[in-house]
Design a protein around this motif. Structure first.
Motif, PDB file in Angstrom:
ATOM      1  N   LEU A  38       0.810  -1.222   0.000  1.00  0.00           N
ATOM      2  CA  LEU A  38       0.000   0.000   0.000  1.00  0.00           C
ATOM      3  C   LEU A  38       0.842   1.270   0.000  1.00  0.00           C
ATOM      4  O   LEU A  38       0.324   2.344   0.304  1.00  0.00           O
ATOM      5  N   TRP A  39       2.111   1.165  -0.330  1.00  0.00           N
ATOM      6  CA  TRP A  39       3.032   2.280  -0.190  1.00  0.00           C
ATOM      7  C   TRP A  39       2.593   3.533  -0.938  1.00  0.00           C
ATOM      8  O   TRP A  39       2.760   4.649  -0.461  1.00  0.00           O
ATOM      9  N   THR A  99      10.221   5.506  -4.417  1.00  0.00           N
ATOM     10  CA  THR A  99      10.801   4.673  -3.359  1.00  0.00           C
ATOM     11  C   THR A  99      10.027   3.379  -3.114  1.00  0.00           C
ATOM     12  O   THR A  99      10.249   2.714  -2.105  1.00  0.00           O
ATOM     13  N   LYS A 100       9.164   3.035  -4.029  1.00  0.00           N
ATOM     14  CA  LYS A 100       8.297   1.863  -3.840  1.00  0.00           C
ATOM     15  C   LYS A 100       9.101   0.587  -3.573  1.00  0.00           C
ATOM     16  O   LYS A 100       8.780  -0.175  -2.663  1.00  0.00           O
ATOM     17  N   SER A 101      10.164   0.338  -4.348  1.00  0.00           N
ATOM     18  CA  SER A 101      10.932  -0.889  -4.142  1.00  0.00           C
ATOM     19  C   SER A 101      11.710  -0.851  -2.824  1.00  0.00           C
ATOM     20  O   SER A 101      11.858  -1.877  -2.159  1.00  0.00           O
ATOM     21  N   LEU A 102      12.180   0.326  -2.428  1.00  0.00           N
ATOM     22  CA  LEU A 102      12.864   0.446  -1.137  1.00  0.00           C
ATOM     23  C   LEU A 102      11.907   0.180   0.022  1.00  0.00           C
ATOM     24  O   LEU A 102      12.255  -0.494   0.994  1.00  0.00           O
ATOM     25  N   ASN A 128      11.176  -3.520   0.359  1.00  0.00           N
ATOM     26  CA  ASN A 128      12.279  -4.199   1.021  1.00  0.00           C
ATOM     27  C   ASN A 128      12.202  -3.979   2.528  1.00  0.00           C
ATOM     28  O   ASN A 128      12.365  -4.908   3.327  1.00  0.00           O
ATOM     29  N   GLN A 129      11.944  -2.750   2.926  1.00  0.00           N
ATOM     30  CA  GLN A 129      11.815  -2.418   4.349  1.00  0.00           C
ATOM     31  C   GLN A 129      10.634  -3.168   4.965  1.00  0.00           C
ATOM     32  O   GLN A 129      10.717  -3.650   6.094  1.00  0.00           O
ATOM     33  N   GLY A 130       9.542  -3.271   4.220  1.00  0.00           N
ATOM     34  CA  GLY A 130       8.383  -4.009   4.706  1.00  0.00           C
ATOM     35  C   GLY A 130       8.698  -5.471   4.939  1.00  0.00           C
ATOM     36  O   GLY A 130       8.221  -6.078   5.897  1.00  0.00           O
ATOM     37  N   LEU A 131       9.512  -6.038   4.051  1.00  0.00           N
ATOM     38  CA  LEU A 131       9.907  -7.431   4.216  1.00  0.00           C
ATOM     39  C   LEU A 131      10.645  -7.637   5.531  1.00  0.00           C
ATOM     40  O   LEU A 131      10.400  -8.608   6.249  1.00  0.00           O
ATOM     41  N   TYR A 132      11.533  -6.706   5.875  1.00  0.00           N
ATOM     42  CA  TYR A 132      12.249  -6.808   7.147  1.00  0.00           C
ATOM     43  C   TYR A 132      11.294  -6.721   8.338  1.00  0.00           C
ATOM     44  O   TYR A 132      11.480  -7.418   9.340  1.00  0.00           O
ATOM     45  N   ASN A 133      10.277  -5.887   8.237  1.00  0.00           N
ATOM     46  CA  ASN A 133       9.272  -5.833   9.303  1.00  0.00           C
ATOM     47  C   ASN A 133       8.539  -7.165   9.411  1.00  0.00           C
ATOM     48  O   ASN A 133       8.180  -7.601  10.506  1.00  0.00           O
ATOM     49  N   GLY A 134       8.334  -7.810   8.275  1.00  0.00           N
ATOM     50  CA  GLY A 134       7.724  -9.146   8.281  1.00  0.00           C
ATOM     51  C   GLY A 134       8.601 -10.164   8.993  1.00  0.00           C
ATOM     52  O   GLY A 134       8.096 -11.044   9.706  1.00  0.00           O
TER      53      GLY A 134
END
Length: 121
Positions: free
Chosen positions: A26-27, A46-49, A52-58
């Motif tokens: 939903l960025w 910055t959608k791809s960044l 990536n950050q969301g994946l780390y939160n996961g």
């Protein structure tokens, strides 16, 4: 004490699943842009960044769930402590380098959960 610790750790895990959804899927939506204070062009750039950050939160959420569900409660507590400290460190770093509100939104729940997990052992 054990139940409270599990509930608080679960809340931190759910919060990070929510952040994962916002950052990975939903960025560029208006509500997420408003929440993060970003413009439409910045969000697109910055959608791809953000994904990536969301994946780390996961990963943080997955680690907390792993700790909550681990059959060996002692090892489960250790896993929870590790991931709660990771969340707390990330919240402090984010609070000082990005937005102060991260200290409250992510840091306070993580600190409360960490305290209760430590007391529940």
């Amino acid at each position: 004490m054990v139940v409270t610790a599990a509930i608080l750790a679960g809340i931190v895990a759910l919060e990070h699943v929510y952040i994962l959804i916002m950052e990975m899927f939903l960025w560029t939506s208006p509500s997420t842009r408003q929440r993060f204070g970003t413009s439409e062009s910045f969000a697109k750039d910055t959608k791809s960044l953000a994904a990536n950050q969301g994946l780390y939160n996961g990963f943080l959420a997955a680690g907390l769930v792993w700790g909550l569900l681990h059959p060996n409660t002692t090892f489960g507590y250790q896993i929870q402590i590790f991931f709660l400290v990771c969340v707390l460190v990330a919240a402090v770093f984010g609070g000082f380098t990005a937005k102060r509100s991260i200290l409250i939104v992510q840091g306070v729940p993580a600190a409360a959960a960490l305290i209760f997990v430590l007391l529940a052992q």
